[in-house]
Every structure is written in structure tokens, then in C-alpha cells.
Design an enzyme around this catalytic site. Structure first.
Site, PDB file in Angstrom:
ATOM      1  CE1 TYR A  19      34.904  44.507  42.445  1.00  0.00           C
ATOM      2  CE2 TYR A  19      32.707  44.274  43.393  1.00  0.00           C
ATOM      3  CZ  TYR A  19      34.025  44.687  43.495  1.00  0.00           C
ATOM      4  OH  TYR A  19      34.475  45.283  44.653  1.00  0.00           O
ATOM      5  CB  CYS A  20      37.001  39.408  39.022  1.00  0.00           C
ATOM      6  SG  CYS A  20      36.970  39.258  37.216  1.00  0.00           S
ATOM      7  CD1 TRP A  21      42.289  43.254  36.141  1.00  0.00           C
ATOM      8  CD2 TRP A  21      42.184  44.583  37.928  1.00  0.00           C
ATOM      9  NE1 TRP A  21      43.063  44.366  35.872  1.00  0.00           N
ATOM     10  CE2 TRP A  21      43.010  45.205  36.963  1.00  0.00           C
ATOM     11  CE3 TRP A  21      41.959  45.235  39.136  1.00  0.00           C
ATOM     12  CZ2 TRP A  21      43.615  46.440  37.163  1.00  0.00           C
ATOM     13  CZ3 TRP A  21      42.557  46.474  39.345  1.00  0.00           C
ATOM     14  CH2 TRP A  21      43.374  47.052  38.371  1.00  0.00           C
TER      15      TRP A  21
END
Length: 348
Positions: free
Chosen positions: A95-97
């Protein structure tokens, strides 16, 4: 690549990933992240700032091109480093932002290697929405019982003893890395507010709402961290056990529990200075003299009787629930262990 959407905080565990990978920059990760995640950034803080500057001052196309090159280089380092020994059946969750280009690019690379990659739709923001919903948007469903009492009544130690005998407990001071007063800072830095809330939401989700949960009585802040409203309102309305003990026993307990301060008189003297707004110069000077001489028993007794106890009594006058009173003759380990067994049997 398997796209995953969160329905709750606990649904992260249900995915069954072998590793949760947060590809955001180190500073983003440090502020908050999904509990248990490891940080494998595809852009460093400096690189992220560089790409953002190019995007604003030059063009989105050039920013994407520069960003893609940096992501590829960093992904290669991770593949040759932290991920070098992963077997073919390894399954990461990435995941990222907001589930965008950073995590999408890294997940695609891992997928092309042949791993079964889980990709978090909505990224960290989707997780954060569930944390906020649990702590801000709805009443807490847990049954709370407060351990209350003045400074030095061994509430934290008693909470641990309750946990040891099988009671369900929530250690707020442990989650906040702070002991809850001016003198309560530990050698560990406090987490950010968001990180504190992540730890709290994860801990609450692991508890059984049908069982009684023991919580130490606190003010609305633990150090610099604020207790979120859902929990704070439950704590204010909860029944409570008010512990009392002789002042001398409390002082002796504090001198042992705060050995990090008694081992560093200079730091303690500086902390006492912060009380100058509440007490005369003569009183502050006397307390600092006691610290210099190492008379911890007298210092603790005076701090409690002249500073902490009056404030505690004032706050309890506003409490919503009348307490169950519990008077202890001392705060020795055996006494606290026996008290925990009695409380667990009585209220559970």
C-alpha cells in the site's frame, strides 16, 4: 495482482499476507502506518519532494518520468536486499498513500516476479478512515471499568497484574509511551497522534466487547497524546475502582517506579522547574534541594500531598460515577497480585 478493499481494521489480518509493505517515504511511515507494516519506500523524502517540485514547476509528464526511474531504482534495491530471500509462495500486501502510482508500480514489479501480490485499494487513507470511524464517529461498544486513584497508587502495576490473572486490559500509557504526568516521559519518544490512534484502534479491535475491559483512569491527555472522543466518553461514564494507600507507601512505590528520574537528579530538577507556575519559589527550591540530596521519599510525599492530590480531588469532584473504594495497606507486589485476583473474581 489481487486488489483488496478494507471493510474493517481486522479485515487486514483476514487477507493472510506474509508481509505488509508500506512503500511511502520514511517520514510518512514514521507519522503513522498499519500496525505490523514494514517500510520499503519507493521514494525517499528528498526524492518525493523533488518529484513534487517538478510536477508543480515543470510538467506532470516529466514528474512521472523522473518518478518512474526513481521507483524502479529503489524497487531494485529492495529486491536485492530485504526481499532477496523470499520464496515463490510468499504473499505481500502493498500500500501507499491512496493506492496510487507508488504502490501500483511496486506491486506490479512484485507481481511480475511471480509472487501472489495483494494490493490495498485506497491505500493508507482507506485504513485511516476505519481508524477514525472507530475512535471518532460512533460510541465505543466495550464495557469499561476504570482503575482510578491518586498519583502513586500503583494503577499501572495493578493493571498488569489483572492482565496476568486473565482479565481483559487496555494499557493506554503503554500505547502512548508515557506515564501520564509531568514526570511521566519515558526513554521512548511518544508516537504521533495518528500512530497512537492506530495502536489504540488495533488494540480495541482485538478485545471482546462482551467482556469487561480494565483501563487505567487518565486525564484526556497522556503526555502530548489526546484520548479520542469515543474512548474518552466511555471512560468518563464508566464505573471505577478508586484505590487509596498510605502516603508513605505511595512515595516508596513511586521512588522505585520512577527510577529513571531518581537516577538522573539533574533531569528531575529541570522537570520540577515546570511547576513554578503553581507553587512559590520557596517550595520549588525545597523540592529541588530534596532532589539534589537524593531524599526521594520526602520529595515524593511532598509532590503528592501539595501538588498532585489536591488536583486529583478536584477532578474527581466532577466525575460522573461514584467510585467503589479500595484501600490497600501497602503497594507491595504480593498485595497487588492478590488485589488483582480479587477484582477479577468479583467483577468478571
Amino acid at each position: 495482482m489481487i486488489r483488496q478493499s478494507l471493510t474493517s481494521i481486522s479485515s487486514i489480518a483476514a487477507i493472510g499476507a506474509d508481509m505488509i509493505i508500506d512503500v511511502r517515504s520514511p517520514s510518512e511511515f514514521a507519522e503513522d502506518h498499519i500496525p505490523g507494516a514494514v517500510n520499503l519506500p519507493v521514494l525517499s523524502d528528498a526524492e518525493r519532494a523533488e518529484v513534487g517540485t517538478i510536477y508543480v514547476q515543470d510538467s506532470a509528464f516529466r514528474a512521472r518520468k523522473v518518478g518512474a526511474a526513481l521507483v524502479a531504482a529503489n524497487a531494485a534495491q529492495h529486491l536485492q536486499g530485504e526481499l532477496a530471500e523470499m520464496k515463490g509462495d510468499w504473499q505481500p500486501l502493498v500500500y501507499c498513500w491512496r493506492g496510487g502510482q507508488r504502490s501500483g508500480a511496486f506491486a506490479t514489479i512484485l507481481d511480475q516476479v511471480g509472487w501472489r501480490v495483494h494490493f490495498l485499494e485506497g491505500g493508507y487513507r482507506s485504513y485511516r478512515r476505519h481508524v477514525s470511524a472507530a475512535l471518532y464517529n460512533a460510541p465505543l461498544q466495550h464495557r469499561i471499568m476504570l482503575l482510578d486513584g491518586g498519583t502513586g497508587t500503583a494503577k499501572t502495576a495493578l493493571l498488569q497484574h489483572l492482565n496476568d490473572v486473565g482479565a481483559q486490559t487496555l494499557d493506554l500509557e503503554g500505547l502512548a509511551a508515557h506515564r501520564g504526568s509531568l514526570f511521566g516521559a519515558t526513554t521512548i519518544d511518544q508516537p504521533s497522534q495518528k500512530m497512537f490512534e492506530s495502536r489504540l484502534a488495533s488494540s480495541l479491535e482485538a478485545l471482546d466487547p462482551a467482556r469487561l475491559t480494565w483501563v487505567e483512569g487518565e486525564s484526556s491527555k497522556i503526555g502530548a497524546r489526546i484520548i479520542p472522543p469515543a474512548l474518552w466518553e466511555s471512560m468518563r461514564a464508566a464505573p471505577r475502582i478508586e484505590i487509596s494507600a498510605p502516603l508513605s507507601a505511595r512515595a516508596a512505590f513511586l521512588a522505585k517506579a520512577y527510577s529513571d528520574l531518581t537516577d538522573n537528579a539533574t533531569a528531575l530538577i529541570r522537570k520540577i522547574e515546570h511547576l513554578r507556575a503553581y507553587h512559590s519559589s520557596a517550595t520549588i527550591g525545597e523540592w529541588q534541594m530534596l532532589a539534589r540530596s537524593g531524599d526521594w521519599q520526602t520529595l515524593a510525599e511532598q509532590l503528592m500531598s501539595q501538588h498532585y492530590d489536591p488536583r486529583y480531588l478536584k477532578s474527581q469532584a466532577r466525575a460522573e460515577q461514584k467510585p467503589h473504594l479500595l484501600s490497600l495497606k501497602d503497594l507491595d507486589t504480593d498485595t497487588l497480585a492478590e488485589t488483582a485476583r480479587d477484582l477479577h473474581a468479583r467483577f468478571n
